[in-house]
Motif scaffolding. Structure first.
Motif, PDB file in Angstrom:
ATOM      1  N   ARG A  46      45.343  56.412  36.715  1.00 36.01           N
ATOM      2  CA  ARG A  46      45.109  55.492  37.691  1.00 36.01           C
ATOM      3  C   ARG A  46      43.881  54.571  37.089  1.00 36.01           C
ATOM      4  O   ARG A  46      42.835  54.816  36.892  1.00 36.01           O
ATOM      5  CB  ARG A  46      44.663  56.199  38.856  1.00 36.01           C
ATOM      6  CG  ARG A  46      45.948  56.970  39.653  1.00 36.01           C
ATOM      7  CD  ARG A  46      45.440  57.459  40.922  1.00 36.01           C
ATOM      8  NE  ARG A  46      44.226  58.454  40.819  1.00 36.01           N
ATOM      9  CZ  ARG A  46      44.213  59.741  40.422  1.00 36.01           C
ATOM     10  NH1 ARG A  46      45.166  60.467  40.119  1.00 36.01           N
ATOM     11  NH2 ARG A  46      43.084  60.404  40.308  1.00 36.01           N
ATOM     12  N   MET A  47      44.124  53.295  37.494  1.00 39.95           N
ATOM     13  CA  MET A  47      43.134  52.180  37.060  1.00 39.95           C
ATOM     14  C   MET A  47      42.752  51.480  38.134  1.00 39.95           C
ATOM     15  O   MET A  47      43.604  50.913  38.645  1.00 39.95           O
ATOM     16  CB  MET A  47      43.672  51.542  35.748  1.00 39.95           C
ATOM     17  CG  MET A  47      43.883  52.489  34.424  1.00 39.95           C
ATOM     18  SD  MET A  47      44.366  51.298  33.055  1.00 39.95           S
ATOM     19  CE  MET A  47      42.967  50.378  32.787  1.00 39.95           C
ATOM     20  N   SER A  48      41.603  51.030  38.423  1.00 38.14           N
ATOM     21  CA  SER A  48      41.065  50.063  39.183  1.00 38.14           C
ATOM     22  C   SER A  48      40.522  48.829  38.451  1.00 38.14           C
ATOM     23  O   SER A  48      39.504  49.181  37.732  1.00 38.14           O
ATOM     24  CB  SER A  48      40.266  50.634  40.100  1.00 38.14           C
ATOM     25  OG  SER A  48      40.988  51.551  41.062  1.00 38.14           O
ATOM     26  N   ALA A  49      41.050  47.826  38.500  1.00 38.75           N
ATOM     27  CA  ALA A  49      40.269  46.622  37.760  1.00 38.75           C
ATOM     28  C   ALA A  49      39.766  45.615  38.867  1.00 38.75           C
ATOM     29  O   ALA A  49      40.372  45.101  39.601  1.00 38.75           O
ATOM     30  CB  ALA A  49      41.502  45.904  36.869  1.00 38.75           C
ATOM     31  N   GLN A 121      40.784  56.713  37.844  1.00 43.58           N
ATOM     32  CA  GLN A 121      40.322  57.482  36.558  1.00 43.58           C
ATOM     33  C   GLN A 121      39.719  56.556  35.454  1.00 43.58           C
ATOM     34  O   GLN A 121      38.779  57.181  34.677  1.00 43.58           O
ATOM     35  CB  GLN A 121      41.402  58.132  35.765  1.00 43.58           C
ATOM     36  CG  GLN A 121      42.069  59.307  36.853  1.00 43.58           C
ATOM     37  CD  GLN A 121      43.411  59.758  36.391  1.00 43.58           C
ATOM     38  OE1 GLN A 121      44.440  59.039  36.192  1.00 43.58           O
ATOM     39  NE2 GLN A 121      43.287  60.900  35.887  1.00 43.58           N
ATOM     40  N   ILE A 122      40.209  55.258  35.393  1.00 41.34           N
ATOM     41  CA  ILE A 122      39.603  54.260  34.642  1.00 41.34           C
ATOM     42  C   ILE A 122      39.155  53.055  35.379  1.00 41.34           C
ATOM     43  O   ILE A 122      39.927  52.676  36.128  1.00 41.34           O
ATOM     44  CB  ILE A 122      40.551  53.891  33.353  1.00 41.34           C
ATOM     45  CG1 ILE A 122      40.933  55.114  32.554  1.00 41.34           C
ATOM     46  CG2 ILE A 122      40.028  52.641  32.765  1.00 41.34           C
ATOM     47  CD1 ILE A 122      39.858  55.452  31.355  1.00 41.34           C
ATOM     48  N   THR A 123      37.836  52.538  35.179  1.00 42.32           N
ATOM     49  CA  THR A 123      37.527  51.247  35.909  1.00 42.32           C
ATOM     50  C   THR A 123      37.323  50.202  34.890  1.00 42.32           C
ATOM     51  O   THR A 123      37.003  50.358  33.571  1.00 42.32           O
ATOM     52  CB  THR A 123      36.057  51.438  36.299  1.00 42.32           C
ATOM     53  OG1 THR A 123      35.177  51.669  35.339  1.00 42.32           O
ATOM     54  CG2 THR A 123      36.270  52.504  37.302  1.00 42.32           C
ATOM     55  N   MET A 124      37.812  49.058  35.485  1.00 45.81           N
ATOM     56  CA  MET A 124      37.605  47.882  34.367  1.00 45.81           C
ATOM     57  C   MET A 124      37.089  46.680  35.269  1.00 45.81           C
ATOM     58  O   MET A 124      37.391  46.395  36.343  1.00 45.81           O
ATOM     59  CB  MET A 124      39.256  47.482  34.027  1.00 45.81           C
ATOM     60  CG  MET A 124      39.225  46.207  33.014  1.00 45.81           C
ATOM     61  SD  MET A 124      40.921  46.017  32.529  1.00 45.81           S
ATOM     62  CE  MET A 124      41.164  47.296  31.232  1.00 45.81           C
ATOM     63  N   ASP A 125      35.885  46.303  34.715  1.00 46.98           N
ATOM     64  CA  ASP A 125      34.937  45.263  35.577  1.00 46.98           C
ATOM     65  C   ASP A 125      34.607  44.290  35.056  1.00 46.98           C
ATOM     66  O   ASP A 125      34.701  44.218  33.502  1.00 46.98           O
ATOM     67  CB  ASP A 125      33.661  46.335  35.701  1.00 46.98           C
ATOM     68  CG  ASP A 125      33.340  46.593  37.422  1.00 46.98           C
ATOM     69  OD1 ASP A 125      33.854  45.611  37.956  1.00 46.98           O
ATOM     70  OD2 ASP A 125      32.618  47.338  37.506  1.00 46.98           O
ATOM     71  N   ASP A 126      34.229  43.347  35.691  1.00 50.27           N
ATOM     72  CA  ASP A 126      33.798  42.052  35.135  1.00 50.27           C
ATOM     73  C   ASP A 126      32.608  41.640  36.246  1.00 50.27           C
ATOM     74  O   ASP A 126      32.676  40.926  37.218  1.00 50.27           O
ATOM     75  CB  ASP A 126      34.820  40.937  35.346  1.00 50.27           C
ATOM     76  CG  ASP A 126      34.355  39.522  34.762  1.00 50.27           C
ATOM     77  OD1 ASP A 126      32.980  39.344  34.602  1.00 50.27           O
ATOM     78  OD2 ASP A 126      35.315  38.989  34.110  1.00 50.27           O
ATOM     79  N   GLY A 148      35.168  53.685  31.476  1.00 49.64           N
ATOM     80  CA  GLY A 148      35.419  52.498  32.046  1.00 49.64           C
ATOM     81  C   GLY A 148      35.362  51.276  31.017  1.00 49.64           C
ATOM     82  O   GLY A 148      34.798  51.625  29.812  1.00 49.64           O
ATOM     83  N   THR A 149      35.652  50.089  31.287  1.00 44.25           N
ATOM     84  CA  THR A 149      35.304  48.998  30.382  1.00 44.25           C
ATOM     85  C   THR A 149      34.585  47.757  31.010  1.00 44.25           C
ATOM     86  O   THR A 149      34.772  47.701  32.351  1.00 44.25           O
ATOM     87  CB  THR A 149      36.573  48.276  29.898  1.00 44.25           C
ATOM     88  OG1 THR A 149      37.361  47.688  30.874  1.00 44.25           O
ATOM     89  CG2 THR A 149      37.458  49.373  29.043  1.00 44.25           C
ATOM     90  N   GLU A 150      33.664  47.010  30.656  1.00 46.41           N
ATOM     91  CA  GLU A 150      33.057  45.900  30.971  1.00 46.41           C
ATOM     92  C   GLU A 150      33.343  44.543  30.258  1.00 46.41           C
ATOM     93  O   GLU A 150      33.106  44.631  29.135  1.00 46.41           O
ATOM     94  CB  GLU A 150      31.585  46.341  31.089  1.00 46.41           C
ATOM     95  CG  GLU A 150      30.567  45.111  31.647  1.00 46.41           C
ATOM     96  CD  GLU A 150      31.186  44.481  33.006  1.00 46.41           C
ATOM     97  OE1 GLU A 150      31.294  43.161  33.063  1.00 46.41           O
ATOM     98  OE2 GLU A 150      31.432  45.228  33.897  1.00 46.41           O
TER      99      GLU A 150
END
Length: 419
Positions: A46-49, A121-126, A148-150
Motif C-alpha cells: 500500500r502506497m500513499s503519494a 506502508q510506503i509514503t511518497m512525499d513532495d 518513505g521517499t521525499e
C-alpha cells in the motif's frame, strides 16, 4: 470508482492525451515500468503519494501501479493539480486521486487524511506534508510504515530536522539528493519552468529588466541562467558565502536583498526558507514590481505583511494579484506566492522529470527490499541507482561513453606508480 475527489471527470480524455504526450519524453521511466510489469517488486504494497498531480506524475503513478503497488495519489500543492490528468488517472488507470486545482486548505488537508486512511506502508512525499501529518495526527499508523521517499529540497530539510530531533519513525530516501535529480530537475527543470510561469502569468518582457533571484542553490542557479538567457540583468541575493562567491564567479551581481529590492523589476525566491522577501523589502520596491516564488511552500514571500501595508488588492490577470500601497505604488504577487512554475505553467519538462521519477520508482523498490535493515533516518539515493538512471538516460538519447581498460582500473586502484 467511488474513492476519489477531483474537479471534473469529463476532462479525462484530455488528461490521457497529456499523459501520453509526456510519456514520449520519459523513456527511462518507461523502461522501468516495463521491468516492473514483469517482476512486480511492489506487489501488494500500500502506497500513499503526495505529489504534484501533473502528466509526468501520472506516468510515475502508472509505473508504481505496474509494479503491483496499491496506490492512492493526492496533491502536494493546492495550485499545482492538472484537473484533466486527475480525471484520466481515475477513468483510464483506476488510480484513486484526491486533488483539485485551487482547493482551499481545508480540502487540502482532507485529501491528506484520505491518503492516510489508505493505511500506507510506503509514503511518497513532495514537501513532507504527508509524513509530518502522519507523525502529528495519525501516530497509530506508524508501526506499519516500512519507509518513505521525499522529492524536494524543502521536504528533505524538514525530514532531516525530524531525524535530528529523533522524531522520525521510519527510514526515508531523499530523492532530491540524487545527482540525476537535483543536477537536472532543480537546475534545468526549475530554471525553464519558472521563467515559463512568470511569462505566462504576466506577458511582460524580461529583456532589459532587472531580475532578482533570491537564493543560489541548484534551483537558483538554473533560474539565474535562464533569466540571463532571456536578456534580463540578473542580481543574486544569498546568505551563504560559498554560494554567493559562486554566483559572482558565474558573472552575476551579488548584493543584500534590501539593496536589490530598490532596483529590481522581477523578484523570485528559491530558498526553502520563510519571509525571505519581507516588509522592509516591499517598502522600498519600485512601482510595478513583480514578485514570485518557486520554493515549495508559500511562506517565502511575507504576503500577510504586504496585505497590512496595502490599501487595496485586486486580481488584474489570472494568477496576478495587484496590491496598492498607501503611497500609491503597486506591487504584483504571482500565484498567491505559491510555486509559480506549477501555478500558472505546467511544471518541469517531462524529460527532466523522467530522471526524478525514475529515482522515485527505484527508491520505492529499494525501500521495500531493504527497509528491515535501515535505521530511522534520511538516506541518500544509493549510488548504484543514480548511475543506472544516468546510464538509461544516455542510452535513450543514443549517447555512448568510454569504459576503463583493465590497465586503467589497476592504475586507479594502486599507489605504487608515480611520476
Amino acid at each position: 470508482m467511488s474513492n476519489y475527489d477531483i474537479k471534473d471527470m469529463s476532462q479525462a480524455e484530455g488528461g490521457r492525451r497529456r499523459i501520453e504526450w509526456a510519456e514520449r519524453e520519459m523513456p527511462v521511466l518507461r523502461s522501468i515500468r516495463e521491468r516492473f510489469e514483469k517482476e512486480r517488486p511492489l506487489a501488494g504494497v500500500r502506497m500513499s503519494a503526495c505529489l504534484h498531480v501533473t502528466a509526468e506524475t501520472g506516468n510515475l503513478a502508472r509505473t508504481l501501479q505496474a509494479g503491483g503497488a496499491d496506490l492512492v495519489l493526492v496533491a502536494s500543492n493546492p495550485l499545482s493539480t492538472q484537473d484533466d490528468v486527475a480525471a484520466s488517472l481515475i477513468t483510464h488507470y483506476e488510480i484513486p486521486v484526491y486533488a483539485i486545482k485551487g482547493e482551499d486548505n481545508a480540502t487540502y488537508y482532507r485529501h491528506l487524511a484520505a491518503a492516510l486512511e489508505h493505511k500506507p506502508q510506503i509514503t511518497m512525499d513532495d514537501g513532507a506534508d504527508l509524513v509530518s501529518t502522519l507523525h502529528k495526527d495519525h501516530r497509530e499508523l506508524l508501526p506499519q510504515i516500512l519507509g518513505g521517499t521525499e522529492e524536494t529540497t524543502t521536504g528533505v530539510i524538514r525530514l532531516r530536522a525530524m531525524a535530528a530531533d529523533k522524531a522520525l519513525s521510519f527510514p526515508v530516501v531523499a530523492v532530491n539528493d540524487a545527482m540525476t535529480k537535483h543536477f537536472f530537475d532543480n537546475r534545468y527543470g526549475t530554471g525553464q519552468s519558472t521563467i515559463d510561469g512568470i511569462v505566462r502569468a504576466t506577458n511582460v518582457l524580461l529583456a532589459g529588466k532587472v531580475f532578482v533571484v533570491v537564493g543560489y542553490g541548484w534551483c537558483g542557479r538554473g533560474l539565474a541562467n535562464r533569466a540571463r538567457g532571456m536578456g534580463a540583468n540578473v542580481i543574486v541575493t544569498e546568505v551563504d558565502p560559498m554560494k554567493a562567491l559562486e554566483a559572482v564567479m558565474d558573472g552575476f551581481r551579488v548584493m543584500p536583498i534590501i539593496e536589490a529590492a530598490k532596483i529590481g523589476d522581477f523578484f523570485c525566491s528559491v530558498t526553502g526558507d520563510i519571509n525571505v522577501i519581507d516588509e522592509e523589502h516591499f517598502a522600498v520596491m519600485k512601482d510595478g514590481a513583480i514578485v514570485s516564488n518557486s520554493g515549495h511552500f508559500n511562506v517565502e514571500i511575507n504576503i500577510p505583511a504586504l496585505e497590512k501595508m496595502s490599501v487595496s488588492k485586486k486580481l488584474v490577470r489570472p494568477f496576478v494579484d495587484q496590491y496598492e500601497l498607501k503611497d500609491g505604488r503597486q506591487i504584483h504577487i504571482l500565484g498567491e506566492g505559491r510555486l509559480i512554475n506549477l501555478a500558472s505553467a505546467e511544471g518541469h519538462p517531462a524529460s527532466v522529470m523522467d530522471m526524478s521519477f525514475a529515482n522515485q520508482a527505484l527508491s520505492a523498490e529499494y525501500m521495500v527490499k531493504n527497509h528491515a535493515k535501515l535505521e530511522k533516518r534520511v538516506y541518500s539515493v544509493p549510488e548504484e541507482i543514480d548511475r543506472e538512471i544516468a546510464r538509461l538516460k544516455l542510452l535513450s538519447m543514443g549517447v555512448t561513453i568510454d569504459t576503463l581498460t583493465d590497465e586503467q582500473v589497476k592504475y586507479l586502484n594502486s599507489w605504487q606508480e608515480g611520476t
